[in-house]
Design a protein around this motif. Structure first.
Motif, PDB file in Angstrom:
ATOM      1  N   LEU A 198       5.987   5.890   4.637  1.00 53.79           N
ATOM      2  CA  LEU A 198       6.246   6.454   3.306  1.00 53.79           C
ATOM      3  C   LEU A 198       5.807   5.429   2.266  1.00 53.79           C
ATOM      4  O   LEU A 198       5.834   4.223   2.537  1.00 53.79           O
ATOM      5  CB  LEU A 198       7.744   6.674   3.095  1.00 53.79           C
ATOM      6  CG  LEU A 198       8.493   7.486   4.148  1.00 53.79           C
ATOM      7  CD1 LEU A 198       9.981   7.426   3.846  1.00 53.79           C
ATOM      8  CD2 LEU A 198       7.992   8.910   4.135  1.00 53.79           C
ATOM      9  N   GLY A 199       5.460   5.899   1.121  1.00 52.30           N
ATOM     10  CA  GLY A 199       5.249   4.984   0.000  1.00 52.30           C
ATOM     11  C   GLY A 199       4.148   3.969   0.218  1.00 52.30           C
ATOM     12  O   GLY A 199       4.183   2.875  -0.338  1.00 52.30           O
ATOM     13  N   TYR A 200       3.139   4.366   0.995  1.00 55.43           N
ATOM     14  CA  TYR A 200       1.986   3.498   1.244  1.00 55.43           C
ATOM     15  C   TYR A 200       0.957   3.699   0.128  1.00 55.43           C
ATOM     16  O   TYR A 200       1.120   4.573  -0.727  1.00 55.43           O
ATOM     17  CB  TYR A 200       1.365   3.855   2.599  1.00 55.43           C
ATOM     18  CG  TYR A 200       1.018   5.324   2.713  1.00 55.43           C
ATOM     19  CD1 TYR A 200      -0.171   5.831   2.199  1.00 55.43           C
ATOM     20  CD2 TYR A 200       1.903   6.232   3.310  1.00 55.43           C
ATOM     21  CE1 TYR A 200      -0.477   7.173   2.272  1.00 55.43           C
ATOM     22  CE2 TYR A 200       1.598   7.580   3.379  1.00 55.43           C
ATOM     23  CZ  TYR A 200       0.409   8.048   2.856  1.00 55.43           C
ATOM     24  OH  TYR A 200       0.124   9.378   2.907  1.00 55.43           O
ATOM     25  N   THR A 201      -0.144   2.948   0.173  1.00 56.06           N
ATOM     26  CA  THR A 201      -1.269   3.256  -0.705  1.00 56.06           C
ATOM     27  C   THR A 201      -2.423   3.750   0.152  1.00 56.06           C
ATOM     28  O   THR A 201      -2.621   3.292   1.279  1.00 56.06           O
ATOM     29  CB  THR A 201      -1.736   2.050  -1.528  1.00 56.06           C
ATOM     30  OG1 THR A 201      -2.157   1.009  -0.651  1.00 56.06           O
ATOM     31  CG2 THR A 201      -0.647   1.551  -2.449  1.00 56.06           C
ATOM     32  N   ALA A 202      -3.165   4.707  -0.381  1.00 61.23           N
ATOM     33  CA  ALA A 202      -4.367   5.239   0.271  1.00 61.23           C
ATOM     34  C   ALA A 202      -5.496   5.118  -0.744  1.00 61.23           C
ATOM     35  O   ALA A 202      -5.326   5.476  -1.903  1.00 61.23           O
ATOM     36  CB  ALA A 202      -4.153   6.689   0.666  1.00 61.23           C
ATOM     37  N   THR A 203      -6.630   4.591  -0.283  1.00 58.84           N
ATOM     38  CA  THR A 203      -7.760   4.367  -1.190  1.00 58.84           C
ATOM     39  C   THR A 203      -9.033   4.856  -0.527  1.00 58.84           C
ATOM     40  O   THR A 203      -9.308   4.490   0.624  1.00 58.84           O
ATOM     41  CB  THR A 203      -7.897   2.856  -1.492  1.00 58.84           C
ATOM     42  OG1 THR A 203      -6.614   2.341  -1.850  1.00 58.84           O
ATOM     43  CG2 THR A 203      -8.875   2.607  -2.629  1.00 58.84           C
ATOM     44  N   LEU A 204      -9.795   5.668  -1.234  1.00 58.82           N
ATOM     45  CA  LEU A 204     -11.069   6.164  -0.694  1.00 58.82           C
ATOM     46  C   LEU A 204     -12.177   5.176  -1.050  1.00 58.82           C
ATOM     47  O   LEU A 204     -12.363   4.843  -2.221  1.00 58.82           O
ATOM     48  CB  LEU A 204     -11.395   7.535  -1.290  1.00 58.82           C
ATOM     49  CG  LEU A 204     -12.704   8.169  -0.818  1.00 58.82           C
ATOM     50  CD1 LEU A 204     -12.635   8.573   0.651  1.00 58.82           C
ATOM     51  CD2 LEU A 204     -13.049   9.381  -1.684  1.00 58.82           C
ATOM     52  N   LEU A 205     -12.898   4.714  -0.011  1.00 57.99           N
ATOM     53  CA  LEU A 205     -14.028   3.806  -0.249  1.00 57.99           C
ATOM     54  C   LEU A 205     -15.305   4.620  -0.447  1.00 57.99           C
ATOM     55  O   LEU A 205     -15.361   5.797  -0.104  1.00 57.99           O
ATOM     56  CB  LEU A 205     -14.196   2.853   0.939  1.00 57.99           C
ATOM     57  CG  LEU A 205     -12.980   2.021   1.327  1.00 57.99           C
ATOM     58  CD1 LEU A 205     -13.351   1.051   2.455  1.00 57.99           C
ATOM     59  CD2 LEU A 205     -12.437   1.261   0.124  1.00 57.99           C
ATOM     60  N   GLN A 206     -16.346   3.950  -0.952  1.00 58.06           N
ATOM     61  CA  GLN A 206     -17.603   4.659  -1.216  1.00 58.06           C
ATOM     62  C   GLN A 206     -18.279   5.116   0.069  1.00 58.06           C
ATOM     63  O   GLN A 206     -19.098   6.030   0.048  1.00 58.06           O
ATOM     64  CB  GLN A 206     -18.538   3.770  -2.038  1.00 58.06           C
ATOM     65  CG  GLN A 206     -18.097   3.777  -3.497  1.00 58.06           C
ATOM     66  CD  GLN A 206     -19.016   2.993  -4.408  1.00 58.06           C
ATOM     67  OE1 GLN A 206     -19.850   2.228  -3.942  1.00 58.06           O
ATOM     68  NE2 GLN A 206     -18.837   3.179  -5.693  1.00 58.06           N
ATOM     69  N   ASN A 207     -17.929   4.484   1.223  1.00 63.25           N
ATOM     70  CA  ASN A 207     -18.519   4.923   2.489  1.00 63.25           C
ATOM     71  C   ASN A 207     -17.674   6.003   3.165  1.00 63.25           C
ATOM     72  O   ASN A 207     -17.809   6.242   4.363  1.00 63.25           O
ATOM     73  CB  ASN A 207     -18.721   3.722   3.417  1.00 63.25           C
ATOM     74  CG  ASN A 207     -17.401   3.070   3.808  1.00 63.25           C
ATOM     75  OD1 ASN A 207     -16.327   3.573   3.476  1.00 63.25           O
ATOM     76  ND2 ASN A 207     -17.474   1.965   4.509  1.00 63.25           N
ATOM     77  N   ASP A 208     -16.757   6.640   2.373  1.00 68.25           N
ATOM     78  CA  ASP A 208     -15.949   7.768   2.856  1.00 68.25           C
ATOM     79  C   ASP A 208     -14.813   7.384   3.796  1.00 68.25           C
ATOM     80  O   ASP A 208     -14.206   8.266   4.398  1.00 68.25           O
ATOM     81  CB  ASP A 208     -16.818   8.838   3.537  1.00 68.25           C
ATOM     82  CG  ASP A 208     -17.314   9.867   2.522  1.00 68.25           C
ATOM     83  OD1 ASP A 208     -16.816   9.828   1.372  1.00 68.25           O
ATOM     84  OD2 ASP A 208     -18.175  10.676   2.873  1.00 68.25           O
ATOM     85  N   LEU A 209     -14.528   6.103   3.959  1.00 67.18           N
ATOM     86  CA  LEU A 209     -13.354   5.730   4.747  1.00 67.18           C
ATOM     87  C   LEU A 209     -12.142   5.695   3.819  1.00 67.18           C
ATOM     88  O   LEU A 209     -12.264   5.345   2.647  1.00 67.18           O
ATOM     89  CB  LEU A 209     -13.545   4.338   5.369  1.00 67.18           C
ATOM     90  CG  LEU A 209     -14.553   4.238   6.507  1.00 67.18           C
ATOM     91  CD1 LEU A 209     -14.691   2.778   6.937  1.00 67.18           C
ATOM     92  CD2 LEU A 209     -14.117   5.095   7.691  1.00 67.18           C
ATOM     93  N   ILE A 210     -10.988   6.075   4.362  1.00 66.32           N
ATOM     94  CA  ILE A 210      -9.745   5.954   3.594  1.00 66.32           C
ATOM     95  C   ILE A 210      -8.986   4.763   4.156  1.00 66.32           C
ATOM     96  O   ILE A 210      -8.780   4.673   5.367  1.00 66.32           O
ATOM     97  CB  ILE A 210      -8.867   7.212   3.696  1.00 66.32           C
ATOM     98  CG1 ILE A 210      -9.651   8.451   3.264  1.00 66.32           C
ATOM     99  CG2 ILE A 210      -7.611   7.060   2.844  1.00 66.32           C
ATOM    100  CD1 ILE A 210      -8.935   9.762   3.578  1.00 66.32           C
ATOM    101  N   VAL A 211      -8.586   3.856   3.290  1.00 64.44           N
ATOM    102  CA  VAL A 211      -7.856   2.665   3.713  1.00 64.44           C
ATOM    103  C   VAL A 211      -6.373   2.874   3.420  1.00 64.44           C
ATOM    104  O   VAL A 211      -5.995   3.141   2.276  1.00 64.44           O
ATOM    105  CB  VAL A 211      -8.358   1.415   2.967  1.00 64.44           C
ATOM    106  CG1 VAL A 211      -7.568   0.194   3.398  1.00 64.44           C
ATOM    107  CG2 VAL A 211      -9.832   1.216   3.204  1.00 64.44           C
ATOM    108  N   TYR A 212      -5.541   2.774   4.472  1.00 62.16           N
ATOM    109  CA  TYR A 212      -4.093   2.889   4.317  1.00 62.16           C
ATOM    110  C   TYR A 212      -3.485   1.507   4.440  1.00 62.16           C
ATOM    111  O   TYR A 212      -3.758   0.800   5.425  1.00 62.16           O
ATOM    112  CB  TYR A 212      -3.514   3.819   5.390  1.00 62.16           C
ATOM    113  CG  TYR A 212      -3.939   5.250   5.179  1.00 62.16           C
ATOM    114  CD1 TYR A 212      -3.211   6.075   4.330  1.00 62.16           C
ATOM    115  CD2 TYR A 212      -5.079   5.769   5.785  1.00 62.16           C
ATOM    116  CE1 TYR A 212      -3.600   7.387   4.099  1.00 62.16           C
ATOM    117  CE2 TYR A 212      -5.478   7.076   5.563  1.00 62.16           C
ATOM    118  CZ  TYR A 212      -4.730   7.875   4.720  1.00 62.16           C
ATOM    119  OH  TYR A 212      -5.126   9.158   4.491  1.00 62.16           O
ATOM    120  N   ILE A 213      -2.690   1.128   3.447  1.00 66.64           N
ATOM    121  CA  ILE A 213      -2.058  -0.188   3.484  1.00 66.64           C
ATOM    122  C   ILE A 213      -0.586  -0.063   3.094  1.00 66.64           C
ATOM    123  O   ILE A 213      -0.228   0.696   2.187  1.00 66.64           O
ATOM    124  CB  ILE A 213      -2.784  -1.190   2.546  1.00 66.64           C
ATOM    125  CG1 ILE A 213      -4.194  -1.472   3.086  1.00 66.64           C
ATOM    126  CG2 ILE A 213      -1.995  -2.499   2.398  1.00 66.64           C
ATOM    127  CD1 ILE A 213      -4.967  -2.518   2.340  1.00 66.64           C
TER     128      ILE A 213
END
Ligand SMILES: *[C@@H]1O[C@H](CO)[C@@H](O)[C@H](O)[C@H]1NC(C)=O
Length: 226
Positions: A198-213
């Motif tokens: 819960l309450g993570y961050t998700a970021t879309l990169l320009q190469n279409d990968l989503i980074v969950y941290i």
């Protein structure tokens, strides 16, 4: 003629009053709201305000600089539901409509929850709300909370994990909504499933990968887990 002048006078007076009331209003304190930037407008949707879940929609027009001690708040057409703990994305295809997805919803001005839809679409150009029929909707997504939606350039929304708002059980699924067809899918993810959270961050990169941290999960989630 005199009558016409009077009508005109009152018309402008009323306009002045409306302008004053609408433009000088300040939103009540709130939290758990959603936000989205469209063009130069930064929108805020819903939120929990002194025990009431509001359906209010407010925005700041960032096209002109302003003194941050007196932000020029404007209100827009309210959401069909009181709204908290959801996530928002902007449609990348028209770069305009905003999608609010998941979250906990109430019938406005009541304490009654409603789950008539899990996706609300807002078109700020014409201040209009739309509720779409979702094809293949996954009902375990109802009232999904504390997750973050990501939309790719083809208009596919991805939501990992989250929980039913008042449960402690976290989901380990990936929900996908294709907004071009309003088709929902929950494909199995078999390999390298991250710890549900819960309450993570998700970021879309320009190469279409989503980074969950980050986020909250069991076991505790290390910031080294990317
Ligand atoms: C912003 O407004 C405050 C309060 O009215 C004032 O004290 C301050 O000087 C203003 N700042 C600017 C940069 O105008």
């Amino acid at each position: 003629m005199k009558f016409f002048q009077k009508v005109l006078y009152y018309f402008f007076m009323i306009n002045e009053v409306i302008f004053f009331v609408i433009c000088r209003k300040i939103p009540n304190s709130r939290f758990e709201q959603a936000s989205a930037l469209v063009g130069t407008r930064l929108y805020f949707f819903g939120g929990l305000t002194s025990q009431v879940v509001t359906n209010e929609v407010w925005y700041l027009d960032l096209s002109n600089s302003f003194n941050t001690t007196t932000p020029p708040w404007r209100s827009d057409i309210g959401m069909p539901v009181g709204y908290i703990l959801g996530s928002s994305c902007v449609n990348p295809i028209n770069n305009c409509s905003i999608l609010l997805i998941g979250g906990k919803m109430y019938i406005p001005h009541t304490l009654y929850k409603t789950y008539s839809s899990c996706v609300y679409m807002f078109n700020p150009c014409i201040s209009q709300w739309t509720i779409s029929n979702l094809i293949g909707f996954n009902r375990t997504f109802i009232a999904r909370s504390e997750m973050q939606a990501i939309i790719d350039n083809n208009g596919r929304i991805f939501i990992f994990s989250g929980k039913y708002y008042n449960s402690s059980v976290l989901f380990d699924d990936m929900n996908i909504l294709d907004i071009t067809t309003m088709t929902w899918s929950t494909p199995p993810i078999s390999q390298n499933v991250p710890i549900p959270r819960l309450g993570y961050t998700a970021t879309l990169l320009q190469n279409d990968l989503i980074v969950y941290i980050g986020g909250y999960g069991t076991p505790q989630i290390s910031m080294n887990e990317v």
